[in-house]
Design a protein around this motif. Structure first.
Motif, PDB file in Angstrom:
ATOM      1  N   VAL A 130      20.864 -65.565  26.938  1.00  9.15           N
ATOM      2  CA  VAL A 130      21.154 -65.750  28.358  1.00  9.15           C
ATOM      3  C   VAL A 130      20.899 -64.419  29.056  1.00  9.15           C
ATOM      4  O   VAL A 130      21.607 -63.431  28.826  1.00  9.15           O
ATOM      5  CB  VAL A 130      22.614 -66.199  28.583  1.00  9.15           C
ATOM      6  N   ILE A 131      19.877 -64.386  29.901  1.00 10.49           N
ATOM      7  CA  ILE A 131      19.474 -63.144  30.539  1.00 10.49           C
ATOM      8  C   ILE A 131      20.577 -62.655  31.481  1.00 10.49           C
ATOM      9  O   ILE A 131      21.053 -63.395  32.344  1.00 10.49           O
ATOM     10  CB  ILE A 131      18.162 -63.335  31.331  1.00 10.49           C
ATOM     11  N   GLY A 132      21.005 -61.405  31.297  1.00  6.91           N
ATOM     12  CA  GLY A 132      21.958 -60.772  32.193  1.00  6.91           C
ATOM     13  C   GLY A 132      23.423 -61.022  31.901  1.00  6.91           C
ATOM     14  O   GLY A 132      24.297 -60.440  32.553  1.00  6.91           O
ATOM     15  N   ALA A 133      23.751 -61.895  30.944  1.00  2.11           N
ATOM     16  CA  ALA A 133      25.152 -62.255  30.702  1.00  2.11           C
ATOM     17  C   ALA A 133      25.850 -61.361  29.696  1.00  2.11           C
ATOM     18  O   ALA A 133      27.041 -61.525  29.430  1.00  2.11           O
ATOM     19  CB  ALA A 133      25.244 -63.709  30.234  1.00  2.11           C
ATOM     20  N   GLY A 134      25.142 -60.401  29.131  1.00  5.27           N
ATOM     21  CA  GLY A 134      25.752 -59.476  28.188  1.00  5.27           C
ATOM     22  C   GLY A 134      26.396 -58.304  28.897  1.00  5.27           C
ATOM     23  O   GLY A 134      26.525 -58.268  30.121  1.00  5.27           O
ATOM     24  N   ALA A 135      26.804 -57.316  28.120  1.00  2.00           N
ATOM     25  CA  ALA A 135      27.430 -56.123  28.681  1.00  2.00           C
ATOM     26  C   ALA A 135      26.465 -55.391  29.602  1.00  2.00           C
ATOM     27  O   ALA A 135      25.287 -55.214  29.273  1.00  2.00           O
ATOM     28  CB  ALA A 135      27.889 -55.201  27.556  1.00  2.00           C
ATOM     29  N   ALA A 189      29.831 -66.552  21.406  1.00  2.00           N
ATOM     30  CA  ALA A 189      30.326 -65.285  21.955  1.00  2.00           C
ATOM     31  C   ALA A 189      30.553 -65.446  23.450  1.00  2.00           C
ATOM     32  O   ALA A 189      29.862 -66.215  24.121  1.00  2.00           O
ATOM     33  CB  ALA A 189      29.323 -64.163  21.693  1.00  2.00           C
ATOM     34  N   ASN A 190      31.544 -64.722  23.941  1.00  3.30           N
ATOM     35  CA  ASN A 190      31.831 -64.759  25.378  1.00  3.30           C
ATOM     36  C   ASN A 190      30.839 -63.914  26.166  1.00  3.30           C
ATOM     37  O   ASN A 190      30.297 -62.917  25.656  1.00  3.30           O
ATOM     38  CB  ASN A 190      33.242 -64.234  25.657  1.00  3.30           C
ATOM     39  N   ALA A 191      30.635 -64.307  27.416  1.00  4.76           N
ATOM     40  CA  ALA A 191      29.813 -63.506  28.320  1.00  4.76           C
ATOM     41  C   ALA A 191      30.587 -62.258  28.749  1.00  4.76           C
ATOM     42  O   ALA A 191      31.813 -62.275  28.838  1.00  4.76           O
ATOM     43  CB  ALA A 191      29.424 -64.326  29.542  1.00  4.76           C
ATOM     44  N   THR A 193      32.055 -64.465  33.012  1.00  4.06           N
ATOM     45  CA  THR A 193      32.499 -63.399  32.128  1.00  4.06           C
ATOM     46  C   THR A 193      33.827 -63.760  31.446  1.00  4.06           C
ATOM     47  O   THR A 193      34.721 -64.361  32.046  1.00  4.06           O
ATOM     48  CB  THR A 193      32.660 -62.077  32.910  1.00  4.06           C
ATOM     49  N   GLY A 194      33.951 -63.409  30.185  1.00  2.47           N
ATOM     50  CA  GLY A 194      35.157 -63.690  29.414  1.00  2.47           C
ATOM     51  C   GLY A 194      35.240 -65.090  28.872  1.00  2.47           C
ATOM     52  O   GLY A 194      36.220 -65.434  28.199  1.00  2.47           O
ATOM     53  N   THR A 195      34.225 -65.929  29.127  1.00  3.92           N
ATOM     54  CA  THR A 195      34.221 -67.298  28.620  1.00  3.92           C
ATOM     55  C   THR A 195      32.955 -67.538  27.808  1.00  3.92           C
ATOM     56  O   THR A 195      31.984 -66.789  27.875  1.00  3.92           O
ATOM     57  CB  THR A 195      34.287 -68.331  29.761  1.00  3.92           C
ATOM     58  N   ALA A 196      32.958 -68.642  27.045  1.00  2.86           N
ATOM     59  CA  ALA A 196      31.802 -69.024  26.236  1.00  2.86           C
ATOM     60  C   ALA A 196      31.203 -70.339  26.713  1.00  2.86           C
ATOM     61  O   ALA A 196      30.349 -70.915  26.040  1.00  2.86           O
ATOM     62  CB  ALA A 196      32.213 -69.141  24.762  1.00  2.86           C
ATOM     63  N   ALA A 197      31.637 -70.821  27.884  1.00  3.72           N
ATOM     64  CA  ALA A 197      31.171 -72.108  28.409  1.00  3.72           C
ATOM     65  C   ALA A 197      29.884 -71.901  29.198  1.00  3.72           C
ATOM     66  O   ALA A 197      29.896 -71.338  30.300  1.00  3.72           O
ATOM     67  CB  ALA A 197      32.243 -72.741  29.287  1.00  3.72           C
TER      68      ALA A 197
END
Length: 357
Positions: A99-104, A126-128, A76-80
């Motif tokens: 990416v399944i589950g990495a959004g809000a 975009a960041n996770a 979370t908070g990164t784009a890597a």
């Protein structure tokens, strides 16, 4: 030259159609499983009836180059983004990724690849919002525009078969439009052809159009009746011979349709509407009429349906976005056939039918 009777495309050949132009092929088309049409702006390629046995989205540039990963990870908070099972290259920059589950709130993170780091790592645009690991991830070329152009070409020829060869197709923004009747959408099988939706869209929205809800005059309609009476001649005049309509009786207490059936107009005389086939249902017409949609009472409503749509032999992967994007909504449609379609919905909407027959 804007019309030809038939053509053969050699490997590497590309027909460019500029914005505002329409190019029509009236005879047979011999083309490889590669892009042969390049459209600019509103440029369109049309086909004469029967000119093509089946249409391929690859002719308009579809790649079907999607990749499924099962071990995606991002903090979370990164784009890597990393995946030990990936084989990223610099050519993947700009491709869509989900990416399944990495959004809000654990929704799907849908974005693009902004930078190549290594075969197992990329930077996203975009960041996770949620930390995940070991999750399914899909990435590839966005094929939405190619599918849209291919489906328009099918309609221009009066209908036909849109065949989707084996591959994983990433579709973002809009689904594949079903804007006309007589469309056959077929894949190579549920394990071979997959449509991955990366935004809150439907794969195929099979939806016709509808008119206003108009009152039917007092009196019940019995099984076997061959006509009904509109409240006034003006309402009856909104119909024409051959039109399809829905007859429905709605109850205010239930807040929904109680009785409903589709009928086709045979003829119209004043306020009397004669139908092609006798009524199969009885309509008591016992609810007090009120305007509005929905409203209680017995009404008729003209539909302009999408007819004769077939969807066969493919898989659909909708995103998880906190709501339920229906993979195949069917509304105001006649004779829709859906068979051997696998929807990996993760508890979300699959196939939804409403006011269809």
């Amino acid at each position: 030259l804007s019309t030809i009777n038939g053509t053969k495309f050699d490997a590497g050949a590309l027909l460019n159609v500029r914005t505002g132009a329409t190019f029509t092929i009236r005879g047979p088309l011999d083309a490889p499983l590669k892009q042969v049409f390049s459209l600019t702006g509103t440029g369109v390629v049309n086909f004469g009836a029967g000119a093509v046995e089946r249409f391929l989205p690859q002719w308009w540039g579809a790649k079907g180059d999607g990749v499924q990963l099962t071990d995606g990870a991002i903090t979370t908070g990164t784009a890597a983004f990393t995946s030990a099972g990936a084989a990223f290259t610099s050519a993947d920059v700009g491709k869509r990724i989900a990416v399944i589950g990495a959004g809000a709130s654990g929704q799907t993170l849908s974005t693009t690849i902004s930078a190549f780091v290594s075969a197992t790592a990329v930077t996203l645009a975009a960041n996770a919002s949620t930390t995940v690991s070991g999750v399914w991830t899909y990435y590839g070329t966005d094929d939405q525009e190619a599918f849209q152009a291919a489906s328009i070409a099918v309609y221009s020829s009066g209908g036909g078969k849109l065949y989707i060869p084996a591959g994983i197709y990433i579709i973002h923004g809009f689904g594949i439009p079903v804007q006309g009747s007589n469309l056959d959408i077929s894949g190579a099988g549920t394990a071979a052809t997959a449509l991955v939706l990366t935004s809150g869209i439907s794969a195929f929205a099979i939806q016709g159009s509808t008119g206003s809800r108009l009152q039917i005059a007092a009196g019940a309609i019995s099984v076997g009746a061959t006509s009904f009476t509109a409240q006034n001649a003006g309402d009856a005049a909104t119909l024409a011979v051959g039109d399809w309509m829905q007859i429905s009786e709605t109850d205010a207490g239930a807040g929904n349709i109680i009785y409903s059936d589709w009928m086709q107009v045979l003829s119209i005389s004043g306020t009397t509407v004669n139908v092609v086939n006798p009524f199969r249902l009885a309509f008591p017409n016992s609810r007090t009429w009120a305007s509005g949609d929905p409203g209680p009472g017995l009404a008729f409503r003209k539909h302009t349906p999408i007819e004769n749509t077939v969807v066969l032999d493919l898989g659909i992967v909708p995103p998880y976005l906190g709501s339920a994007p229906t993979a195949i909504p069917v509304r105001y449609a006649l004779n829709t056939h859906i068979s051997n379609v696998y929807i990996n919905s993760d508890g979300q909407g699959g196939i939804f039918g409403y006011q269809s027959h």
